[in-house]
Motif scaffolding. Sequence first.
Motif, short mmCIF file in Angstrom:
data_model
loop_
_atom_site.label_atom_id
_atom_site.label_comp_id
_atom_site.label_asym_id
_atom_site.label_seq_id
_atom_site.Cartn_x
_atom_site.Cartn_y
_atom_site.Cartn_z
N SER A 114 -0.21 16.02 -9.51
CA SER A 114 0.36 15.25 -10.62
C SER A 114 -0.69 14.87 -11.66
CB SER A 114 1.01 13.97 -10.10
OG SER A 114 1.47 13.17 -11.18
N PRO A 115 -0.37 15.05 -12.94
CA PRO A 115 -1.28 14.63 -14.01
C PRO A 115 -1.13 13.14 -14.35
CG PRO A 115 0.62 15.68 -14.96
CD PRO A 115 0.80 15.78 -13.47
N LEU A 116 -0.17 12.48 -13.70
CA LEU A 116 0.11 11.08 -14.01
C LEU A 116 -0.72 10.13 -13.15
CD1 LEU A 116 4.01 11.29 -14.29
CD2 LEU A 116 2.35 11.26 -16.17
N ASN A 117 -0.75 8.89 -13.56
CA ASN A 117 -1.36 7.82 -12.79
C ASN A 117 -0.42 7.52 -11.62
OD1 ASN A 117 -3.14 5.74 -12.17
ND2 ASN A 117 -2.17 4.28 -13.56
N ILE A 118 -0.90 7.62 -10.38
CA ILE A 118 -0.07 7.44 -9.20
C ILE A 118 -0.38 6.09 -8.56
CG2 ILE A 118 0.53 8.37 -6.93
CD1 ILE A 118 1.34 10.20 -9.18
N VAL A 119 0.66 5.27 -8.40
CA VAL A 119 0.50 3.90 -7.90
C VAL A 119 1.51 3.63 -6.80
CG1 VAL A 119 0.65 1.45 -8.53
CG2 VAL A 119 -0.33 3.09 -10.14
N ALA A 120 1.10 2.88 -5.78
CA ALA A 120 2.02 2.40 -4.74
C ALA A 120 2.20 0.90 -4.90
CB ALA A 120 1.49 2.73 -3.35
N PHE A 121 3.44 0.45 -4.84
CA PHE A 121 3.76 -0.98 -5.00
C PHE A 121 4.77 -1.36 -3.93
CE2 PHE A 121 5.86 -4.28 -8.04
CZ PHE A 121 5.32 -5.32 -7.30
N SER A 122 4.31 -2.10 -2.92
CA SER A 122 5.14 -2.40 -1.76
C SER A 122 5.29 -3.90 -1.54
CB SER A 122 4.52 -1.76 -0.51
OG SER A 122 5.20 -2.16 0.66
N ASN A 123 6.43 -4.29 -0.99
CA ASN A 123 6.63 -5.67 -0.58
C ASN A 123 6.07 -5.95 0.81
OD1 ASN A 123 7.73 -7.00 -2.76
ND2 ASN A 123 9.85 -6.87 -2.07
N ALA A 124 5.50 -4.94 1.43
CA ALA A 124 4.87 -5.11 2.74
C ALA A 124 3.38 -5.41 2.55
CB ALA A 124 5.06 -3.85 3.58
N PRO A 125 2.70 -5.93 3.58
CA PRO A 125 1.29 -6.28 3.45
C PRO A 125 0.36 -5.07 3.51
CG PRO A 125 2.13 -6.95 5.59
CD PRO A 125 3.31 -6.45 4.83
N ARG A 126 -0.81 -5.23 2.90
CA ARG A 126 -1.73 -4.13 2.59
C ARG A 126 -2.21 -3.31 3.79
NH1 ARG A 126 -5.49 -2.27 -1.25
NH2 ARG A 126 -4.44 -3.54 -2.81
#
Length: 256
Positions: A114-126
């Motif tokens: 992917s050429p895009l910025n890839i981000v994970a955003f979760s309601n679970a802890p790190r």
Amino acid sequence: MSQKITTLIFDVDDTLYDVGSGFTAQRNGEVVQKYMVERLGFKTMEEANAVRNEYFERYHATGKALTVAQAEGKFPSNAPKFDVQDLSSYWAQNVDYELLGGKNTKLQKDLKDSPLNIVAFSNAPRIYVKRVLQELGVWESFGEDKLFAVDDVLPHCKPEREAFEKIFQRIGVMPEECIMVEDSMKNIKKAKELGMKTVLVKGLPTSEKAAGEQTKRGDAPDESDPAVDVTIEQACQLRDVLPGLWEIPAKFQAVG
């Protein structure tokens, strides 16, 4: 002129793996109940489950749910102060990760390409979320700087506006530049309200309705909702359905 697309934001649980795997049901069922008995002083798993479910339906994030439940006096009087990091470590060590089915090689390749910025955003802890991403073989596409867990946004969590705004600020983007890939309708609706494009991951046909309702009471996927721009069954289908996201500049246009 349409806003340039720069960023793909992925939820993790029931989004990067199928909701019907049984993984979330186990983690949010017997595993968290055992944690509450062993670490927080609840007498029975049934008692623990009742409290967890009451507050999870309100917040859709176990870390915040238990934090608020304790603040509102729903814990046993002798319970230690709840620490979301302790829950994170417990989940990382006690859930059956084989239920995830191993590395998702197609998703792994597509994210790397992917050429895009890839981000994970979760309601679970790190700590726990990192373990999931590692088990799926996609951790390298995110890394520490592109993973945002509930620890990073408390006292807020999805679908609260403040949680999303904190992520936008941290990665330096406007919501109109972003695509939210999610399984939760509450989060899809908020993402759309904020100006993001949305992709709903509804799960495989054999399990989507029953499993979705089991893991997210009242929040199961609904592809007919106007907040949903595109629907897929699994995250690994994203490139097949939206191939323009892998072009430069990226295009948000579904095929078929």
